[in-house]
Design a protein around this motif. Structure first.
Motif, PDB file in Angstrom:
ATOM      1  N   TRP A   1       0.852  -1.203   0.000  1.00  0.00           N
ATOM      2  CA  TRP A   1       0.000   0.000   0.000  1.00  0.00           C
ATOM      3  C   TRP A   1       0.876   1.237   0.000  1.00  0.00           C
ATOM      4  O   TRP A   1       1.959   1.252   0.607  1.00  0.00           O
ATOM      5  CB  TRP A   1      -0.902   0.034   1.244  1.00  0.00           C
ATOM      6  N   LEU A   2       0.419   2.289  -0.669  1.00  0.00           N
ATOM      7  CA  LEU A   2       1.032   3.617  -0.655  1.00  0.00           C
ATOM      8  C   LEU A   2      -0.091   4.622  -0.770  1.00  0.00           C
ATOM      9  O   LEU A   2      -1.113   4.324  -1.383  1.00  0.00           O
ATOM     10  CB  LEU A   2       1.908   3.814  -1.894  1.00  0.00           C
TER      11      LEU A   2
ATOM     12  N   TRP B   1      -2.192   5.281 -13.995  1.00  0.00           N
ATOM     13  CA  TRP B   1      -0.839   5.266 -14.592  1.00  0.00           C
ATOM     14  C   TRP B   1      -0.815   6.086 -15.873  1.00  0.00           C
ATOM     15  O   TRP B   1       0.068   6.899 -16.086  1.00  0.00           O
ATOM     16  CB  TRP B   1      -0.376   3.822 -14.846  1.00  0.00           C
TER      17      TRP B   1
END
Ligand SMILES: Cc1cc2nc3c(=O)[nH]c(=O)nc-3n(C[C@H](O)[C@H](O)[C@H](O)COP(=O)(O)OP(=O)(O)OC[C@H]3O[C@@H](n4cnc5c(N)ncnc54)[C@H](O)[C@@H]3O)c2cc1C
Length: 539
Positions: A350-351, A394
């Motif tokens: 996780w970030l 992205w």
């Protein structure tokens, strides 16, 4: 009981469980519906469950699909463990409601579901925008097993122009009553196939290596939601710094990705129990983003593989350097904020948003590497991996849409803004533990006598930057500016503008084409692109 552990090989027919004769066969005058769970692992506000519950018999099913398991599997073991927690919880929910739990199967879903069809069962499942493998699996089960995909996640699927009136439609869906069913009227035909989570974990030797991964399931999701609602006022101040975000944002993403709660359940709970204010507004807007990105993938599967603006297809291909990719993946770029984030991603799965965006930006804009490899790495390691959000984010962060303004994250500025006392960096990059705070944004600039006195040798204990920041940024900027007008032109194509689906709609796309495309040239030899250099903003 069939022991999977002793099965000779995954290709063998033995691994297809249950055997056809183990499945309860329905008589001609009986009606029964299998609910095939993939995501949406809950029984409340679940349209497929509600549909199956109106049948004479219901059979809730989960198929352990070999494609997701093993060394070459589609998910890391920690995400698989999270999924297994969710399944235990889901089975308990069914048990409490109907007296019987989930039925487990193993094998290619087409083969497994085919056996249930042969035994006379209808099959329903929730329609979901899914990843590369999931799309072709869903196509196969639709064609070969006559599975009915139930529309019940708030996305628009009933018209070509999905974005017209989208905000109103989704808002109405969020406000509407949840899907409901009465367990008292349902007869469950679930049965023990001999396969369960334990046999699967043994067989595939599931060994989660990430730490501090939360427990999956609707129960833990509810606990997290109610605790978060109480501290929602603090949310806006906790979003950007990675250490604050760890406990300061909701932490609901893995639960939403697996559908332990529906986004609607979360919004309705927050509306009812959380105090009004900026925190509530910001949080609810992010839940709309969740649907916004899901809608994007629902509308165009190409987000997973293909640059949304064709001008950027293969843009960094010639720059491909496996050493740079490896340095980024394993946190050895020499940019401490990137290295801390990438190690945190690998260790915890996780970030927070800003660190994900920074890592994607550095990867694409500074290291100039092909975006898909980076996106796939995130997708493999995130516990909350969502094909819809990950791949579209992205493409957005890399600038593959071709908007005139491009945002580049400066990893040094991020240290100064988001981790000035180095708490995050020191936790994940212990080599820099003793380096004084003022050098953490740029360790390679630490005077030699300071390095000697604190015992950190930059270049030896910690790498110098794998690329020169200013040189790399300039190089990317030149390359990008050279194609920017063509990219704006491409947005005048209505198909591409529809895919991009950015705020302002196709009119905004046409405006960009007119104002920034090749026809908007100021007459400069390079097609006027020099006029736009200010459009590169540092974050
Ligand atoms: C490159 C990149 C890849 C990402 N990949 C994923 C992914 O695979 N899965 C995922 O859930 N999120 C992804 N995000 C979005 C975001 O980083 C996470 O949703 C968020 O950090 C999850 O933590 P949280 O639940 O505590 O967030 P909160 O701040 O508490 O937000 C609540 C929920 O809102 C939604 N949300 C929040 N931010 C966004 C956003 N920017 N876009 C879409 N939905 C959002 C998520 O469902 C999230 O769980 C990605 C962002 C970037 C920049």
């Amino acid at each position: 009981m069939i022991r999977l552990v002793h099965m000779p090989g995954l290709g063998s027919d033995d691994t297809l469980i249950p055997q056809g004769d183990a499945i309860p066969t329905l008589a001609d005058d009986e009606a029964g519906t299998v609910v095939w769970h993939r995501e949406h692992l809950r029984i409340r506000d679940q349209a497929a469950v509600a549909r199956a519950a109106s049948s004479e018999y219901m059979l809730p099913l989960f198929v352990f699909d070999p494609a997701f398991y093993g060394a070459e599997g589609l998910a890391c073991d920690s995400r698989v463990r999270f999924l297994h927690d969710c399944l235990t919880d889901l089975s308990d929910q069914y048990h409490t409601a109907t007296g019987r739990g989930l039925t487990y199967a193993h094998g290619d879903p087409v083969d497994v579901l085919g056996r249930f069809r042969e035994a006379g069962w209808d099959i329903v499942t929730m329609a979901v925008p899914t990843g590369r493998y999931g799309r072709q699996r869903d196509r196969r089960v639709r064609d070969q097993c006559d599975v009915t995909f139930i529309d019940g996640d708030g996305l628009v699927r009933d018209r070509v122009e999905t974005r017209e009136g989208w905000q109103d439609d989704v808002s109405a869906w969020f406000a509407a009553d949840q899907y409901d069913w009465d367990p008292g009227t349902v007869s469950s035909r679930s049965f023990d196939t001999g396969v369960d989570i334990g046999t699967i974990e043994d067989h595939y030797d599931i060994t989660p290596s990430k730490s501090a991964v939360p427990r999956g399931g609707t129960g833990p999701a509810h606990e997290r939601l109610s605790a978060f609602a109480e501290r929602l006022d603090d949310y806006p101040g906790n979003i950007s710094a990675p250490t604050d975000a760890r406990d300061g944002t909701s932490g609901l993403s893995p639960y939403l990705a697996f559908g332990c709660l529906s986004v609607r359940q979360v919004i309705q709970y927050i509306n009812e129990y959380a105090p009004d204010g900026r925190g509530k507004e910001m949080f609810i807007s992010r839940l709309f983003w969740n649907k916004h990105y899901e809608q994007k993938l629902e509308d165009w599967a190409g987000w997973l593989d293909t640059a949304v603006n064709p001008v950027f297809e293969g843009f960094n291909a010639e720059q491909y350097d496996p050493d740079l990719v490896a340095a980024w993946k394993h946190g050895r770029t020499g940019f401490p904020m990137v290295d801390a984030s990438m190690r945190c991603l690998k260790e915890m799965g996780w970030l927070n948003f800003r660190m994900r965006a920074m890592c994607a930006s550095v990867y694409y804009h500074l290291l100039q590497q092909p975006w898909r490899i980076g996106a796939d790495w995130f997708y493999h390691h995130l516990i909350d991996a969502s094909a819809a959000i990950n791949y579209t984010q992205w493409q957005s962060q890399c600038g593959l849409i071709g908007k005139p303004a491009l945002r580049l994250y400066n990893p040094r500025k991020q240290v100064r803004d988001q981790d000035p006392d180095g708490e995050f960096i020191r936790r994940w990059v212990p080599e820099l533990e003793a380096l004084p705070d003022e050098y953490l944004d740029r360790p390679e600039g630490t005077p030699v006598h300071v390095q000697a006195s604190c015992g950190v040798d930059i270049g030896e204990d910690y790498p110098r930057p794998v690329v020169d920041y200013d040189v790399a940024r300039q190089a990317f900027r030149r390359r990008y500016e050279a194609v920017r007008a063509d990219a704006a032109d491409a947005l005048s194509d209505s198909t591409i503008a529809r895919r991009a689906s950015f705020s302002g709609g196709r009119e905004a796309a046409a405006r960009i084409a007119a104002e920034h495309g090749t026809d908007a040239s100021t007459g400069a030899e390079d097609g006027g692109t020099q006029t736009s250099l200010g459009s590169f903003s540092d974050e």
